[in-house]
Design a protein around this motif. Structure first.
Motif, PDB file in Angstrom:
ATOM      1  N   ASP A  10      39.768  32.573  41.009  1.00 30.96           N
ATOM      2  CA  ASP A  10      39.741  33.988  40.663  1.00 30.96           C
ATOM      3  C   ASP A  10      40.221  34.131  39.214  1.00 30.96           C
ATOM      4  O   ASP A  10      41.345  33.739  38.897  1.00 30.96           O
ATOM      5  CB  ASP A  10      40.664  34.773  41.596  1.00 30.96           C
ATOM      6  CG  ASP A  10      40.543  36.270  41.439  1.00 30.96           C
ATOM      7  OD1 ASP A  10      40.203  36.745  40.325  1.00 30.96           O
ATOM      8  OD2 ASP A  10      40.801  36.986  42.417  1.00 30.96           O
ATOM      9  N   PRO A  11      39.398  34.679  38.333  1.00 31.75           N
ATOM     10  CA  PRO A  11      39.808  34.817  36.937  1.00 31.75           C
ATOM     11  C   PRO A  11      41.025  35.729  36.739  1.00 31.75           C
ATOM     12  O   PRO A  11      41.593  35.785  35.646  1.00 31.75           O
ATOM     13  CB  PRO A  11      38.576  35.372  36.225  1.00 31.75           C
ATOM     14  CG  PRO A  11      37.619  35.768  37.283  1.00 31.75           C
ATOM     15  CD  PRO A  11      38.032  35.116  38.566  1.00 31.75           C
ATOM     16  N   LEU A  12      41.459  36.412  37.788  1.00 23.99           N
ATOM     17  CA  LEU A  12      42.673  37.231  37.711  1.00 23.99           C
ATOM     18  C   LEU A  12      43.945  36.401  37.797  1.00 23.99           C
ATOM     19  O   LEU A  12      45.030  36.897  37.466  1.00 23.99           O
ATOM     20  CB  LEU A  12      42.688  38.269  38.840  1.00 23.99           C
ATOM     21  CG  LEU A  12      41.655  39.381  38.769  1.00 23.99           C
ATOM     22  CD1 LEU A  12      41.752  40.266  40.000  1.00 23.99           C
ATOM     23  CD2 LEU A  12      41.857  40.201  37.507  1.00 23.99           C
ATOM     24  N   TRP A  13      43.868  35.145  38.242  1.00 30.21           N
ATOM     25  CA  TRP A  13      45.073  34.349  38.451  1.00 30.21           C
ATOM     26  C   TRP A  13      45.960  34.233  37.212  1.00 30.21           C
ATOM     27  O   TRP A  13      47.178  34.409  37.326  1.00 30.21           O
ATOM     28  CB  TRP A  13      44.733  32.974  39.019  1.00 30.21           C
ATOM     29  CG  TRP A  13      44.281  33.026  40.458  1.00 30.21           C
ATOM     30  CD1 TRP A  13      44.497  34.039  41.360  1.00 30.21           C
ATOM     31  CD2 TRP A  13      43.554  32.033  41.156  1.00 30.21           C
ATOM     32  NE1 TRP A  13      43.936  33.727  42.576  1.00 30.21           N
ATOM     33  CE2 TRP A  13      43.347  32.496  42.481  1.00 30.21           C
ATOM     34  CE3 TRP A  13      43.043  30.791  40.810  1.00 30.21           C
ATOM     35  CZ2 TRP A  13      42.679  31.755  43.440  1.00 30.21           C
ATOM     36  CZ3 TRP A  13      42.366  30.055  41.774  1.00 30.21           C
ATOM     37  CH2 TRP A  13      42.183  30.531  43.070  1.00 30.21           C
ATOM     38  N   GLY A  39      50.133  24.242  39.752  1.00 26.06           N
ATOM     39  CA  GLY A  39      49.269  24.196  40.915  1.00 26.06           C
ATOM     40  C   GLY A  39      47.832  24.517  40.556  1.00 26.06           C
ATOM     41  O   GLY A  39      47.467  24.711  39.400  1.00 26.06           O
ATOM     42  N   SER A  40      47.007  24.566  41.577  1.00 27.04           N
ATOM     43  CA  SER A  40      45.572  24.724  41.369  1.00 27.04           C
ATOM     44  C   SER A  40      45.175  26.066  40.784  1.00 27.04           C
ATOM     45  O   SER A  40      44.161  26.155  40.088  1.00 27.04           O
ATOM     46  CB  SER A  40      44.830  24.484  42.690  1.00 27.04           C
ATOM     47  OG  SER A  40      44.980  23.135  43.082  1.00 27.04           O
ATOM     48  N   THR A  41      45.952  27.120  41.024  1.00 28.62           N
ATOM     49  CA  THR A  41      45.593  28.417  40.428  1.00 28.62           C
ATOM     50  C   THR A  41      45.773  28.402  38.917  1.00 28.62           C
ATOM     51  O   THR A  41      45.312  29.309  38.231  1.00 28.62           O
ATOM     52  CB  THR A  41      46.407  29.581  41.032  1.00 28.62           C
ATOM     53  OG1 THR A  41      47.793  29.377  40.777  1.00 28.62           O
ATOM     54  CG2 THR A  41      46.135  29.730  42.525  1.00 28.62           C
ATOM     55  N   ALA A  42      46.418  27.368  38.383  1.00 30.50           N
ATOM     56  CA  ALA A  42      46.615  27.239  36.932  1.00 30.50           C
ATOM     57  C   ALA A  42      45.503  26.432  36.266  1.00 30.50           C
ATOM     58  O   ALA A  42      45.541  26.239  35.056  1.00 30.50           O
ATOM     59  CB  ALA A  42      47.960  26.571  36.653  1.00 30.50           C
TER      60      ALA A  42
END
Length: 178
Positions: A10-13, A39-42
């Motif tokens: 998600d580009p909002l992360w 983590g993976s959202t980074a």
């Protein structure tokens, strides 16, 4: 225990991380130093569990009880240091993505390894794609078995860390798999 699920990137992360980092910095002031999106959202483009992972480095580990109380009063749940790696874990069920916050001291080896792993995946899209494929396979096979899921990632993580030209972190860090 709930089934392990991954969601598409998600580009909002990154902006959610920035908002939460500001809130955490305010809440933990004046004891917090650097705050890192891990983590993976980074990792741009990478599927992840639906939680924003954050490492916050605190200057004085003696302040941990007071900081823990502040976080719990703000709605975080304390999970202790489950991997005996000097990463004190807190979570919230914030919407649309939860938060997993780790407090650590300066020079923490697990924290250094997480930053190194994150940076290597950002620099090497092929490694990030292999990691995502591995995570998807493991999530399907694991069901709700977190030990199977995290243990299945260990060899890949160690290989990425060992391939780093900068040895800022040990090749086999203590703590959770990312």
């Amino acid at each position: 225990m709930p089934r392990i699920t991954l969601v598409e990137y998600d580009p909002l992360w990154p902006s959610l991380f920035e908002q939460r980092a500001l809130s955490i910095a305010t809440l933990l002031s004046p004891f917090v130093g650097a705050i890192h999106h891990i983590g993976s959202t980074a990792i741009p483009g990478l599927a992840a569990k639906p939680k924003i992972d954050i490492d916050a480095v605190i200057a004085d580990l003696g302040a941990l009880p007071a900081l823990s109380a502040r976080l719990c009063n703000a709605g975080f749940i304390f999970h202790g240091d489950p991997h005996a790696s000097g990463l004190w874990t807190f979570t919230t069920a914030t919407r649309p993505y939860g938060t997993r916050l780790y407090l650590c001291g300066e020079g923490n080896a697990a924290h250094a390894a997480r930053l190194l792993f994150r940076d290597r995946l950002r620099e090497r899209p092929d490694d990030a794609a292999q990691y995502e494929a591995l995570k998807r396979r493991l999530a399907t096979e694991a069901g709700s078995d977190w030990e199977f899921y995290t243990g299945g990632k260990r060899a890949f993580i160690e290989a990425v860390l060992a391939s780093s030209p900068t040895k800022k972190a040990p090749p086999s860090p203590a703590g959770p798999s990312y």
